[in-house]
Design a protein around this motif. Sequence first.
Motif, short mmCIF file in Angstrom:
data_model
loop_
_atom_site.label_atom_id
_atom_site.label_comp_id
_atom_site.label_asym_id
_atom_site.label_seq_id
_atom_site.Cartn_x
_atom_site.Cartn_y
_atom_site.Cartn_z
N ILE A 20 0.87 -1.17 0.00
CA ILE A 20 0.00 0.00 0.00
C ILE A 20 0.90 1.22 0.00
N SER A 21 1.03 1.85 -1.15
CA SER A 21 1.94 2.99 -1.27
C SER A 21 1.25 4.24 -1.79
N ASN A 22 -0.03 4.13 -2.15
CA ASN A 22 -0.70 5.28 -2.75
C ASN A 22 -1.72 5.93 -1.81
N ILE A 23 -1.66 5.59 -0.52
CA ILE A 23 -2.58 6.16 0.46
C ILE A 23 -1.81 7.15 1.34
N ALA A 24 -2.24 8.39 1.38
CA ALA A 24 -1.55 9.41 2.15
C ALA A 24 -1.91 9.33 3.63
N ASP A 25 -0.95 9.70 4.47
CA ASP A 25 -1.18 9.80 5.90
C ASP A 25 -2.18 10.93 6.15
N GLY A 26 -3.27 10.63 6.85
CA GLY A 26 -4.27 11.65 7.14
C GLY A 26 -5.33 11.83 6.07
N LEU A 45 -14.20 7.66 5.97
CA LEU A 45 -13.04 6.78 6.01
C LEU A 45 -11.79 7.63 6.18
N THR A 46 -10.95 7.29 7.19
CA THR A 46 -9.72 8.03 7.43
C THR A 46 -8.55 7.06 7.58
N THR A 47 -7.34 7.57 7.35
CA THR A 47 -6.14 6.74 7.47
C THR A 47 -5.07 7.45 8.28
N GLN A 48 -4.21 6.64 8.90
CA GLN A 48 -3.07 7.15 9.65
C GLN A 48 -1.96 6.12 9.61
N LYS A 49 -0.75 6.55 9.27
CA LYS A 49 0.38 5.64 9.28
C LYS A 49 0.83 5.38 10.71
N THR A 50 1.07 4.11 11.05
CA THR A 50 1.42 3.76 12.41
C THR A 50 2.20 2.45 12.41
N ASN A 51 2.51 1.94 13.61
CA ASN A 51 3.12 0.61 13.77
C ASN A 51 2.16 -0.27 14.56
N TYR A 52 2.11 -1.52 14.17
CA TYR A 52 1.33 -2.52 14.93
C TYR A 52 2.28 -3.67 15.24
N LYS A 53 2.52 -3.87 16.52
CA LYS A 53 3.48 -4.87 16.98
C LYS A 53 4.85 -4.67 16.33
N GLY A 54 5.24 -3.39 16.22
CA GLY A 54 6.56 -3.05 15.71
C GLY A 54 6.71 -3.09 14.21
N VAL A 55 5.62 -3.33 13.48
CA VAL A 55 5.67 -3.44 12.01
C VAL A 55 4.86 -2.29 11.40
N TYR A 59 -3.36 2.47 9.72
CA TYR A 59 -4.55 2.39 10.56
C TYR A 59 -5.71 3.05 9.82
N ALA A 60 -6.73 2.27 9.54
CA ALA A 60 -7.90 2.78 8.83
C ALA A 60 -9.10 2.76 9.77
N LYS A 61 -9.87 3.83 9.73
CA LYS A 61 -11.07 3.91 10.57
C LYS A 61 -12.26 4.29 9.70
N GLY A 62 -13.35 3.56 9.87
CA GLY A 62 -14.59 3.86 9.17
C GLY A 62 -15.70 4.12 10.16
N THR A 63 -16.42 5.21 9.99
CA THR A 63 -17.56 5.52 10.85
C THR A 63 -18.79 5.74 9.99
N TYR A 80 -15.69 1.05 12.60
CA TYR A 80 -14.88 -0.04 12.06
C TYR A 80 -13.42 0.41 12.09
N GLU A 81 -12.52 -0.47 12.52
CA GLU A 81 -11.10 -0.16 12.57
C GLU A 81 -10.30 -1.33 12.01
N SER A 82 -9.22 -1.01 11.30
CA SER A 82 -8.37 -2.06 10.74
C SER A 82 -6.92 -1.59 10.73
N PHE A 83 -6.02 -2.49 11.17
CA PHE A 83 -4.58 -2.26 11.06
C PHE A 83 -4.08 -3.12 9.90
N ILE A 84 -3.60 -2.45 8.85
CA ILE A 84 -3.26 -3.13 7.60
C ILE A 84 -1.77 -3.03 7.34
#
Length: 256
Positions: A20-26, A45-55, A59-63, A80-84
């Motif tokens: 996933i390289s074409n999704i901007a932070d925020g 739908l919103t996105t945020q770049k983050t780490n999950y378990k160090g990787v 982070y995508a959130k849908g309301t 709805y929340e997803s760590f991808i």
Amino acid sequence: MKKILIIFAVFLFSLGSAQISNIADGESITFRIHYGFLNAGTANLTTQKTNYKGVPHLYAKGTGQTTGAVKAFFKVEDLYESFISTETGLPSFYVRNVREGSYRQHFETVFNHDNNTLILTDKKTPANGSKVLKSVKGVQDMLSCFYYLRSKSPDELKVGTIINMNVWIDDEMFPFQLRVAGTENLKTKFGTINCLKIIPSVKSGRVFKEKEGVTMWVSNDANHIPMLLKAELAVGSLKASIDSYKNVKYPLKFTK
């Protein structure tokens, strides 16, 4: 609002993996929902770049929520929340926490793609505990599949392409088939934009009126942002149109 997100998930596929390289932070995208002639609600739908378990993860959130007159007799507040994984495009952790009228549900799912299993936890009823379930290779959840679609190259979304998919919805797997039917210039509140017209084959009776009662238009560019969705439901019809967007990585090319 669950039906709205199920419809979005219909279009999004889960074979293999992709960066996933074409999704901007925020990034933020909002849709206006109409049920028949009623202004029924909004979905965001919103996105945020983050780490999950160090990787590195996205982070995508849908309301989703009902508005106006619809909210007065049927209140919806869905989360709805997803760590991808940004490397594979596959989900690691997924949350569905919804309030729809008197209905309440809260599931959490941990995905193990190495051995094709998942751990499902019923947070609404803790006494039910957690259970390990068999999964399939490349499974997506209702949010991750949205961003997985958008990561595909133009060659992977050519007109005539048919793709099979598996999407984890609630507490079960749903198989779908997607067909890229053509291209079309679509009028929106921002102007006219060239779109891919996408039609899924779905099981009729449970949610949809017909086998192919759903159509979606996504921008025919590197963003692949949904612009319009139309669905004939078992009772009535639904339309979701883009209402606002910000922090999109590539400029959207609207013409007046």
